[in-house]
Design a protein around this motif. Sequence first.
Motif: not given
Length: 147
Positions: A107-135
């Motif tokens: 249960p401890t890891l599940t909660e921390y993993y849930r928080q990390a997953e939300i943060a990771a998905k938020a970052k993926l949502q903010q990053t476009t394919l064009q951002d990646l191509i430009d880089t």
Amino acid sequence: MKMSTRFSDAIHILAFIVIYNEKVQLSSDTIASSIGTSPVVVRRLMAQLKKGGLLTTVPGFADPTLKKPAEVVTLLDVYLTIEGDKPLFSVDPKTNPACIVGGNIQPTLTEYYRQAEIAAKAKLQQTTLQDLIDTILVRQAEKEAGK
């Protein structure tokens, strides 16, 4: 346990298609040689990308195109198309409940993993394919300037 590279390979395919459009034949063989995988893997991923509304292909023609502009395709779009609702992290379900760590780690890891997953998905949502191509293109220009 081997980590899946399907998500990164799918991004690779989409970036390759944009960068090499009208420069090389965009066959599964050509794309596979860039990824370092088999053309069968590329075709399977392209089929998923097509089904997910990110790619347009015509059977028998090596001319795939993005269905939407790279500026609007987010990395989260690609992730959800390829991995669906598969969690980013998993907790070992076979721990010893009689142990202080084993009895509480899940249960401890599940909660921390849930928080990390939300943060990771938020970052993926903010990053476009064009951002990646430009880089990618900036990094390539830097490599070429350093020669």
